[in-house]
Write an enzyme that holds these catalytic residues in place. Structure first.
Site, PDB file in Angstrom:
ATOM      1  N   ASP A  11       3.016   6.498   5.867  1.00  0.00           N
ATOM      2  CA  ASP A  11       1.801   5.976   6.501  1.00  0.00           C
ATOM      3  C   ASP A  11       2.111   4.567   7.002  1.00  0.00           C
ATOM      4  O   ASP A  11       3.273   4.123   6.969  1.00  0.00           O
ATOM      5  CB  ASP A  11       0.593   6.059   5.551  1.00  0.00           C
ATOM      6  CG  ASP A  11       0.651   5.062   4.401  1.00  0.00           C
ATOM      7  OD1 ASP A  11       1.645   4.315   4.288  1.00  0.00           O
ATOM      8  OD2 ASP A  11      -0.309   5.027   3.597  1.00  0.00           O
ATOM      9  N   CYS A  68       4.434   5.571   1.090  1.00  0.00           N
ATOM     10  CA  CYS A  68       3.141   4.927   1.344  1.00  0.00           C
ATOM     11  C   CYS A  68       3.149   3.597   0.592  1.00  0.00           C
ATOM     12  O   CYS A  68       4.208   3.158   0.146  1.00  0.00           O
ATOM     13  CB  CYS A  68       1.973   5.840   0.962  1.00  0.00           C
ATOM     14  SG  CYS A  68       1.848   6.232  -0.792  1.00  0.00           S
ATOM     15  N   THR A  70       1.848   2.529  -2.396  1.00  0.00           N
ATOM     16  CA  THR A  70       2.212   2.609  -3.816  1.00  0.00           C
ATOM     17  C   THR A  70       3.124   3.787  -4.124  1.00  0.00           C
ATOM     18  O   THR A  70       3.718   3.847  -5.201  1.00  0.00           O
ATOM     19  CB  THR A  70       0.947   2.821  -4.669  1.00  0.00           C
ATOM     20  OG1 THR A  70       0.311   4.018  -4.206  1.00  0.00           O
ATOM     21  CG2 THR A  70       0.000   1.640  -4.557  1.00  0.00           C
ATOM     22  N   HIS A 101      17.533  16.796 -13.436  1.00  0.00           N
ATOM     23  CA  HIS A 101      16.669  17.561 -14.333  1.00  0.00           C
ATOM     24  C   HIS A 101      15.498  18.245 -13.640  1.00  0.00           C
ATOM     25  O   HIS A 101      15.016  19.261 -14.124  1.00  0.00           O
ATOM     26  CB  HIS A 101      16.098  16.640 -15.427  1.00  0.00           C
ATOM     27  CG  HIS A 101      17.125  16.250 -16.451  1.00  0.00           C
ATOM     28  ND1 HIS A 101      16.815  15.587 -17.612  1.00  0.00           N
ATOM     29  CD2 HIS A 101      18.477  16.437 -16.476  1.00  0.00           C
ATOM     30  CE1 HIS A 101      17.920  15.371 -18.323  1.00  0.00           C
ATOM     31  NE2 HIS A 101      18.948  15.863 -17.647  1.00  0.00           N
ATOM     32  N   HIS A 136      17.131  23.378 -17.393  1.00  0.00           N
ATOM     33  CA  HIS A 136      16.191  22.758 -16.451  1.00  0.00           C
ATOM     34  C   HIS A 136      15.685  23.786 -15.421  1.00  0.00           C
ATOM     35  O   HIS A 136      14.562  23.686 -14.946  1.00  0.00           O
ATOM     36  CB  HIS A 136      16.845  21.568 -15.756  1.00  0.00           C
ATOM     37  CG  HIS A 136      17.311  20.538 -16.746  1.00  0.00           C
ATOM     38  ND1 HIS A 136      16.425  19.821 -17.514  1.00  0.00           N
ATOM     39  CD2 HIS A 136      18.552  20.157 -17.127  1.00  0.00           C
ATOM     40  CE1 HIS A 136      17.107  19.012 -18.320  1.00  0.00           C
ATOM     41  NE2 HIS A 136      18.401  19.202 -18.100  1.00  0.00           N
TER      42      HIS A 136
HETATM   43  C1  RB5 Z   1      -2.879   2.283   2.321  1.00  0.00           C
HETATM   44  O1  RB5 Z   1      -3.506   1.059   2.286  1.00  0.00           O
HETATM   45  C2  RB5 Z   1      -2.574   2.755   0.915  1.00  0.00           C
HETATM   46  O2  RB5 Z   1      -3.725   3.129   0.259  1.00  0.00           O
HETATM   47  C3  RB5 Z   1      -1.581   3.891   0.944  1.00  0.00           C
HETATM   48  O3  RB5 Z   1      -0.428   3.463   1.567  1.00  0.00           O
HETATM   49  C4  RB5 Z   1      -1.105   4.422  -0.393  1.00  0.00           C
HETATM   50  O4  RB5 Z   1      -0.671   3.389  -1.222  1.00  0.00           O
HETATM   51  C5  RB5 Z   1      -1.979   5.367  -1.063  1.00  0.00           C
HETATM   52  O5  RB5 Z   1      -1.679   5.868  -2.163  1.00  0.00           O
END
Ligand code: RB5
Length: 144
Positions: A11, A68, A70, A101, A136
């Site tokens: 994203d 993304c 996080t 694994h 596994h």
């Molecule tokens: C975007 O701001 C953020 O929410 C997205 O990149 C991600 O971290 C969502 O899990």
């Protein structure tokens, strides 16, 4: 390098790290299919996740990379699909065991939480490590 074809998607939060990792992969003569996003305008991560999981599930590529902010949204999205085993990795060791694994077929990064160089080493390890199989394999079979 064991893997030869990979798909990548992100994203807006993952855009810069995606561009960086594409260059890492190109330096190693791997074929990479870039499913976007292609700039930092706000988008919805499930849309880009879908393109990469489709490519993996149709065997158009051997493995995928999703990014993304996080790594959590992409992980949740990707793991909704049967036969996708997406691993959010923050260390090379996690990337190694995700392959050994878990036979992870997608690696996920949180661009706001991981250093670029660590992500680079995670990715290389992810692409170079074979699944151990054995006990596994039995465990993975229980996932589907
Ligand atoms: C975007 O701001 C953020 O929410 C997205 O990149 C991600 O971290 C969502 O899990």
């Amino acid at each position: 390098m064991l893997t030869s074809q990979i798909a990548i998607g992100c994203d807006h939060a993952g855009f810069a790290l995606k561009q960086f990792l594409i260059n890492v992969v190109r330096d190693r003569s791997l074929k990479i299919f870039d499913f976007g996003t292609f700039n930092e305008e706000s988008v919805d991560y499930p849309d880009f996740c879908r393109a990469v999981t489709d490519a993996v599930l149709k065997s158009e590529v051997e493995r995928g990379v999703l990014i993304c902010g996080t790594g959590i949204g992409m992980s949740i999205s990707a793991n909704r699909f049967p036969h996708i085993r997406a691993a959010l990795c923050y260390s090379e060791k996690m990337a190694k065991f995700a392959r050994l694994h878990n036979d992870a077929n997608i690696i996920v990064f949180g661009s706001r939480l991981v250093e670029k160089e660590i992500a680079k080493h995670c990715l290389i390890t992810f692409l170079e490590t074979e699944f151990e199989g054995g006990r596994h394999q039995r465990r993975i079979a229980k996932l589907s």
